[in-house]
Design a protein around this motif. Structure first.
Motif, PDB file in Angstrom:
ATOM      1  N   VAL A   1      -2.182   1.359  12.213  1.00  0.00           N
ATOM      2  CA  VAL A   1      -0.888   2.060  12.197  1.00  0.00           C
ATOM      3  C   VAL A   1      -0.171   1.936  13.543  1.00  0.00           C
ATOM      4  CG1 VAL A   1      -1.496   3.718  10.391  1.00  0.00           C
ATOM      5  CG2 VAL A   1      -2.018   4.271  12.772  1.00  0.00           C
ATOM      6  N   GLN A   2      -0.947   1.697  14.624  1.00  0.00           N
ATOM      7  CA  GLN A   2      -0.341   1.562  15.951  1.00  0.00           C
ATOM      8  C   GLN A   2       0.324   0.196  16.155  1.00  0.00           C
ATOM      9  OE1 GLN A   2      -2.968   3.027  19.189  1.00  0.00           O
ATOM     10  NE2 GLN A   2      -4.303   3.786  17.579  1.00  0.00           N
ATOM     11  N   ILE A   3      -0.138  -0.807  15.399  1.00  0.00           N
ATOM     12  CA  ILE A   3       0.450  -2.144  15.544  1.00  0.00           C
ATOM     13  C   ILE A   3       1.296  -2.531  14.333  1.00  0.00           C
ATOM     14  CG2 ILE A   3      -1.313  -3.023  17.111  1.00  0.00           C
ATOM     15  CD1 ILE A   3      -2.690  -4.348  14.765  1.00  0.00           C
ATOM     16  N   GLU A   4       1.285  -1.692  13.284  1.00  0.00           N
ATOM     17  CA  GLU A   4       2.042  -2.007  12.066  1.00  0.00           C
ATOM     18  C   GLU A   4       3.538  -2.195  12.315  1.00  0.00           C
ATOM     19  OE1 GLU A   4       1.815  -0.754   7.370  1.00  0.00           O
ATOM     20  OE2 GLU A   4       1.423   0.771   8.890  1.00  0.00           O
ATOM     21  N   PRO A   5       4.153  -1.423  13.233  1.00  0.00           N
ATOM     22  CA  PRO A   5       5.578  -1.654  13.506  1.00  0.00           C
ATOM     23  C   PRO A   5       5.875  -3.076  14.010  1.00  0.00           C
ATOM     24  CG  PRO A   5       4.891   0.468  14.392  1.00  0.00           C
ATOM     25  CD  PRO A   5       3.646  -0.239  13.968  1.00  0.00           C
ATOM     26  N   PHE A   6       4.835  -3.764  14.488  1.00  0.00           N
ATOM     27  CA  PHE A   6       5.007  -5.124  15.016  1.00  0.00           C
ATOM     28  C   PHE A   6       4.345  -6.157  14.097  1.00  0.00           C
ATOM     29  CE2 PHE A   6       4.245  -1.986  18.395  1.00  0.00           C
ATOM     30  CZ  PHE A   6       5.483  -1.989  19.017  1.00  0.00           C
ATOM     31  N   LYS A   7       4.155  -5.821  12.825  1.00  0.00           N
ATOM     32  CA  LYS A   7       3.381  -6.693  11.935  1.00  0.00           C
ATOM     33  C   LYS A   7       4.028  -8.061  11.727  1.00  0.00           C
ATOM     34  CE  LYS A   7       5.282  -4.833   7.573  1.00  0.00           C
ATOM     35  NZ  LYS A   7       4.923  -4.152   6.319  1.00  0.00           N
ATOM     36  N   ASN A   8       5.329  -8.171  11.963  1.00  0.00           N
ATOM     37  CA  ASN A   8       6.005  -9.463  11.799  1.00  0.00           C
ATOM     38  C   ASN A   8       6.203 -10.207  13.131  1.00  0.00           C
ATOM     39  OD1 ASN A   8       6.338  -9.232   8.961  1.00  0.00           O
ATOM     40  ND2 ASN A   8       8.037  -7.796   9.293  1.00  0.00           N
ATOM     41  N   ARG A   9       5.630  -9.641  14.193  1.00  0.00           N
ATOM     42  CA  ARG A   9       5.711 -10.293  15.501  1.00  0.00           C
ATOM     43  C   ARG A   9       4.530 -11.246  15.668  1.00  0.00           C
ATOM     44  NH1 ARG A   9       6.532  -6.627  20.775  1.00  0.00           N
ATOM     45  NH2 ARG A   9       8.430  -6.183  19.583  1.00  0.00           N
ATOM     46  N   ARG A  10       4.781 -12.400  16.288  1.00  0.00           N
ATOM     47  CA  ARG A  10       3.696 -13.343  16.533  1.00  0.00           C
ATOM     48  C   ARG A  10       2.687 -12.752  17.520  1.00  0.00           C
ATOM     49  NH1 ARG A  10       6.108 -19.523  16.627  1.00  0.00           N
ATOM     50  NH2 ARG A  10       7.185 -19.405  14.608  1.00  0.00           N
ATOM     51  N   ALA A  11       1.408 -13.029  17.270  1.00  0.00           N
ATOM     52  CA  ALA A  11       0.340 -12.441  18.084  1.00  0.00           C
ATOM     53  C   ALA A  11       0.483 -12.789  19.554  1.00  0.00           C
ATOM     54  CB  ALA A  11      -1.016 -12.901  17.563  1.00  0.00           C
ATOM     55  N   GLY A  12       0.974 -13.999  19.850  1.00  0.00           N
ATOM     56  CA  GLY A  12       1.133 -14.422  21.235  1.00  0.00           C
ATOM     57  C   GLY A  12       2.177 -13.637  22.001  1.00  0.00           C
ATOM     58  N   LYS A  13       3.035 -12.913  21.288  1.00  0.00           N
ATOM     59  CA  LYS A  13       4.107 -12.137  21.923  1.00  0.00           C
ATOM     60  C   LYS A  13       3.743 -10.664  22.097  1.00  0.00           C
ATOM     61  CE  LYS A  13       7.026 -15.626  22.059  1.00  0.00           C
ATOM     62  NZ  LYS A  13       7.449 -16.216  23.349  1.00  0.00           N
ATOM     63  N   LEU A  14       2.523 -10.281  21.716  1.00  0.00           N
ATOM     64  CA  LEU A  14       2.108  -8.882  21.839  1.00  0.00           C
ATOM     65  C   LEU A  14       1.690  -8.564  23.275  1.00  0.00           C
ATOM     66  CD1 LEU A  14      -0.147  -8.575  18.648  1.00  0.00           C
ATOM     67  CD2 LEU A  14       2.168  -7.656  18.928  1.00  0.00           C
ATOM     68  N   SER A  15       1.727  -7.281  23.632  1.00  0.00           N
ATOM     69  CA  SER A  15       1.223  -6.836  24.932  1.00  0.00           C
ATOM     70  C   SER A  15      -0.306  -6.901  24.910  1.00  0.00           C
ATOM     71  CB  SER A  15       1.671  -5.402  25.204  1.00  0.00           C
ATOM     72  OG  SER A  15       1.042  -4.514  24.277  1.00  0.00           O
ATOM     73  N   GLY A  16      -0.928  -6.753  26.098  1.00  0.00           N
ATOM     74  CA  GLY A  16      -2.383  -6.818  26.181  1.00  0.00           C
ATOM     75  C   GLY A  16      -3.075  -5.783  25.322  1.00  0.00           C
ATOM     76  N   GLY A  17      -2.558  -4.538  25.350  1.00  0.00           N
ATOM     77  CA  GLY A  17      -3.160  -3.473  24.555  1.00  0.00           C
ATOM     78  C   GLY A  17      -3.028  -3.713  23.062  1.00  0.00           C
ATOM     79  N   MET A  18      -1.886  -4.243  22.626  1.00  0.00           N
ATOM     80  CA  MET A  18      -1.666  -4.523  21.211  1.00  0.00           C
ATOM     81  C   MET A  18      -2.514  -5.708  20.741  1.00  0.00           C
ATOM     82  SD  MET A  18       0.270  -2.304  19.874  1.00  0.00           S
ATOM     83  CE  MET A  18       1.336  -0.966  20.399  1.00  0.00           C
TER      84      MET A  18
END
Length: 300
Positions: free
Chosen positions: A119-136
């Motif tokens: 649920v903490q990363i669901e808002p970014f579910k359509n974002r590419r993994a390489g563009k996530l922050s370290g914690g995400m």
């Protein structure tokens, strides 16, 4: 036992990465492998997850032999390597779907296990993994390691390079996963994280130094430790190392941690010695032992 390691050794040419390693991890235990970079933690994890063969020794994970039953182990464990290894050009949801499909399951089937994290990363579910922050990235990798409901979870330095808030959240998540019956083996170079484990193994240069609960390891430290500070920390450290009765001297935050060879040590005598070395604003006070202090003593 969920994990059993017996006399495991591994060498890379002349480098001995692991030397006669033996320990056991109980079912449902949160067990920590604590040591600096190059201690052998990753080599051991790769052997236990069937990615690497040991030169000597045997090991079982979830009741399966790491050599004979490697396929069964791969279906029974979750592995989160130290380096982010998901597909960076796939989205969060695509990565999770890929790993679920690989293990013949779906996100929906095991959603209860990952829900709190996802649920903490669901808002970014359509974002590419390489563009996530370290914690995400860390949370996504944990979700992918859990999606097939493993019996044993291997986490190799999962919080390295992650901010303090995300580190705290991550360990809180591990405690809740442990409550669901998952056995967790986690490695970390951070000594403060060792206190969050049920039991720990201190490892250095491919050798196990000590195995026990964090509380027992600290309790059995043989000496009184002193915080020592002065205006010039560099000169203070050199002066302490040159003191004829010094047992151990090493930086510890804003202080230098000092132990003396003598059982009847008198701080006043040490202060007089340091003043003779033209050191000013001296403070010498007793302090509590930490796991890092124990590690430094055992590694000497």
């Amino acid at each position: 036992m969920s994990i059993s390691v017996s006399n495991i050794s591994k060498s890379y040419d002349a480098v001995k990465a692991l030397q006669d390693i033996s320990f056991e991890v109980k079912s449902g235990e949160l067990f920590g492998l604590i040591g600096p970079d190059g201690a052998g933690k990753t080599s051991l994890f790769r052997i236990l997850t069937t990615l690497l063969l040991a030169n000597e020794g045997t090991a079982t994970v979830a009741g399966f032999d790491v050599v004979k039953d490697y396929k069964k182990i791969r279906n029974s464990v979750g592995y989160m390597p130290g380096k982010f290894s998901l597909y960076q050009d796939l989205t969060v949801e695509e990565n999770l779907t890929f790993f679920a499909t690989t293990f013949g399951t779906t996100i929906q089937e095991n959603y209860d296990l990952i829900q709190e994290i996802y649920v903490q990363i669901e808002p970014f579910k359509n974002r590419r993994a390489g563009k996530l922050s370290g914690g995400m990235k860390q949370k996504l990798a944990l979700c992918c390691a859990l999606i097939h409901k493993p019996k044993v979870l291997f986490l190799d330095e999962p919080t390295t390079g992650v901010d303090p808030v995300s580190r705290k959240e991550f360990w809180e998540m591990l405690k809740r996963l442990q409550q669901k019956g998952i056995t967790i083996l986690v490695s970390t170079p951070y000594m403060d994280e060792a206190a969050l484990c049920d039991r720990i193994a201190l490892i250095q240069d491919g050798k196990i130094l000590q195995i026990d609960t964090p509380q027992a390891i600290v309790k059995h430290y043989p000496k009184q430790i002193y915080n020592v500070s002065a205006t010039n920390t560099y000169e203070l450290t050199n002066a302490l190392k040159a003191y004829e009765y010094s047992h151990s001297v090493y930086p510890f935050g804003e202080f230098v941690h000092y132990t003396d060879q003598r059982s009847d040590f008198n701080p006043t005598e040490l202060k007089a010695y340091l003043e003779s070395k033209n050191l000013s604003d001296l403070v010498i006070e007793k302090t509590k032992v930490t796991i890092e202090d124990t590690f430094m003593e055992l590694a000497k």
